[in-house]
Motif scaffolding. Structure first.
Motif, PDB file in Angstrom:
ATOM      1  N   UNK A 107       0.840  -1.302  -0.053  1.00 36.52           N
ATOM      2  CA  UNK A 107       0.077  -0.111  -0.179  1.00 36.52           C
ATOM      3  C   UNK A 107       0.911   1.384  -0.053  1.00 36.52           C
ATOM      4  N   UNK A 108       2.133   1.149  -0.149  1.00 35.75           N
ATOM      5  CA  UNK A 108       2.949   2.284   0.240  1.00 35.75           C
ATOM      6  C   UNK A 108       2.841   3.245  -1.037  1.00 35.75           C
ATOM      7  N   UNK A 109       2.974   4.557  -0.642  1.00 33.88           N
ATOM      8  CA  UNK A 109       3.260   5.959  -1.552  1.00 33.88           C
ATOM      9  C   UNK A 109       4.714   5.901  -1.641  1.00 33.88           C
ATOM     10  N   UNK A 110       5.374   5.812  -2.692  1.00 37.51           N
ATOM     11  CA  UNK A 110       6.918   5.827  -2.914  1.00 37.51           C
ATOM     12  C   UNK A 110       6.966   7.584  -3.079  1.00 37.51           C
ATOM     13  N   UNK A 111       7.652   8.140  -1.912  1.00 34.29           N
ATOM     14  CA  UNK A 111       7.695   9.664  -1.884  1.00 34.29           C
ATOM     15  C   UNK A 111       9.008  10.284  -2.173  1.00 34.29           C
ATOM     16  N   UNK A 112      10.031   9.521  -2.142  1.00 37.12           N
ATOM     17  CA  UNK A 112      11.407  10.122  -2.047  1.00 37.12           C
ATOM     18  C   UNK A 112      12.288   9.187  -2.843  1.00 37.12           C
ATOM     19  N   UNK A 113      12.990   9.674  -3.778  1.00 40.19           N
ATOM     20  CA  UNK A 113      14.000   8.888  -4.554  1.00 40.19           C
ATOM     21  C   UNK A 113      15.443   9.261  -4.795  1.00 40.19           C
ATOM     22  N   UNK A 114      16.113   8.639  -4.856  1.00 35.48           N
ATOM     23  CA  UNK A 114      17.649   8.856  -5.114  1.00 35.48           C
ATOM     24  C   UNK A 114      18.457   7.774  -6.031  1.00 35.48           C
ATOM     25  N   UNK A 121      16.897   4.143  -5.632  1.00 36.68           N
ATOM     26  CA  UNK A 121      16.453   3.677  -4.230  1.00 36.68           C
ATOM     27  C   UNK A 121      15.268   4.635  -3.954  1.00 36.68           C
ATOM     28  N   UNK A 122      14.332   4.207  -3.266  1.00 32.34           N
ATOM     29  CA  UNK A 122      13.124   5.075  -3.013  1.00 32.34           C
ATOM     30  C   UNK A 122      12.561   4.768  -1.311  1.00 32.34           C
ATOM     31  N   UNK A 123      11.663   5.635  -0.757  1.00 31.05           N
ATOM     32  CA  UNK A 123      11.437   5.552   0.489  1.00 31.05           C
ATOM     33  C   UNK A 123       9.905   5.599   0.145  1.00 31.05           C
ATOM     34  N   UNK A 124       9.275   4.562   0.868  1.00 33.79           N
ATOM     35  CA  UNK A 124       7.982   4.587   0.709  1.00 33.79           C
ATOM     36  C   UNK A 124       6.891   4.681   2.133  1.00 33.79           C
ATOM     37  N   UNK A 125       5.665   4.820   1.990  1.00 31.77           N
ATOM     38  CA  UNK A 125       5.149   4.769   3.546  1.00 31.77           C
ATOM     39  C   UNK A 125       3.451   4.741   3.345  1.00 31.77           C
ATOM     40  N   UNK A 126       2.930   4.102   4.213  1.00 29.73           N
ATOM     41  CA  UNK A 126       1.681   4.212   4.344  1.00 29.73           C
ATOM     42  C   UNK A 126       1.209   4.305   5.762  1.00 29.73           C
ATOM     43  N   UNK A 127       0.244   4.953   6.187  1.00 30.03           N
ATOM     44  CA  UNK A 127      -0.401   5.300   7.502  1.00 30.03           C
ATOM     45  C   UNK A 127      -1.282   3.846   7.667  1.00 30.03           C
ATOM     46  N   UNK A 134       3.107   6.260  10.590  1.00 27.89           N
ATOM     47  CA  UNK A 134       3.505   5.747   9.190  1.00 27.89           C
ATOM     48  C   UNK A 134       4.262   4.534   9.164  1.00 27.89           C
ATOM     49  N   UNK A 135       3.864   3.736   8.278  1.00 29.13           N
ATOM     50  CA  UNK A 135       4.520   2.328   8.257  1.00 29.13           C
ATOM     51  C   UNK A 135       5.493   2.495   6.938  1.00 29.13           C
ATOM     52  N   UNK A 136       6.921   2.751   7.281  1.00 28.81           N
ATOM     53  CA  UNK A 136       7.759   3.014   6.216  1.00 28.81           C
ATOM     54  C   UNK A 136       8.464   1.890   5.718  1.00 28.81           C
TER      55      UNK A 136
END
Length: 180
Positions: A107-114, A121-127, A134-136
């Motif tokens: 269910x993550x929304x990927x919100x940051x990438x590098x 690589x990306x960071x994702x989270x969903x509340x 947030x579950x990251x």
């Protein structure tokens, strides 16, 4: 005290000379720099495999001659699933396969990438959960042994697991696993 007076006067004279040497008469104002005029174009991101929904773009990065964009697909009921795209020219895009391995990872929304050297690589989270925290998770593509570390409670830092189901760069996969 008479010996200090000439030394003090010399110090004042040197200070004034330094100040005056730093002042120059203005030859006129400097010309204003030309404004940057980017050529903006609308591009369409293809819908990733899965159910229909609204594309949610959160970040884009470029490296190694490729562009990467990350975000999610939001369905009509408010649910989300992670999504990512890639482009060689920034105009024509293709969806990348993304697979979450955990309940919240799906269910993550990927919100940051590098990225570096064509690996991203990306960071994702969903509340979620009882408290709505947030579950990251950390996501990677094109790198089986990325040196991305995440914090798992307390002061322990662990390295994420490698991509599931195959060799490097096969697919995106959530890097976080349960347990300590």
């Amino acid at each position: 005290m008479p010996r200090r007076w000439p030394l003090a006067a010399l110090g004042v004279l040197v200070g004034c000379a330094v100040l005056l040497a730093g002042c120059r008469s203005a030859e006129g104002p400097a010309p204003a720099p030309e404004p940057v005029r980017p050529e903006w174009r609308a591009v369409d991101l293809p819908a990733p495999p899965g159910g229909p929904g609204r594309l949610v773009l959160r970040d884009a990065v470029a490296c190694g001659g490729r562009w990467f964009a990350v975000g999610a697909v939001a369905d009509a009921s408010g649910g989300t699933r992670p999504a990512a795209w890639s482009s060689g020219d920034g105009i024509s895009w293709s969806a990348l396969p993304v697979r979450g391995e955990t309940f919240y990872g799906r269910q993550h929304v990927l919100y940051a990438a590098a990225c570096r050297d064509g690996r991203v690589a990306a960071l994702g989270a969903q509340v979620g959960g009882v408290h709505g925290n947030p579950r990251t998770g950390t996501w990677a593509r094109g790198c089986c042994r990325c040196r991305v570390w995440w914090r798992w409670g307390g002061s322990w830092w662990r390295r994420p697991v490698t991509a599931a189901g195959g060799g490097c760069g096969v697919r995106w996969t959530a890097a976080r696993r349960g347990g300590r």
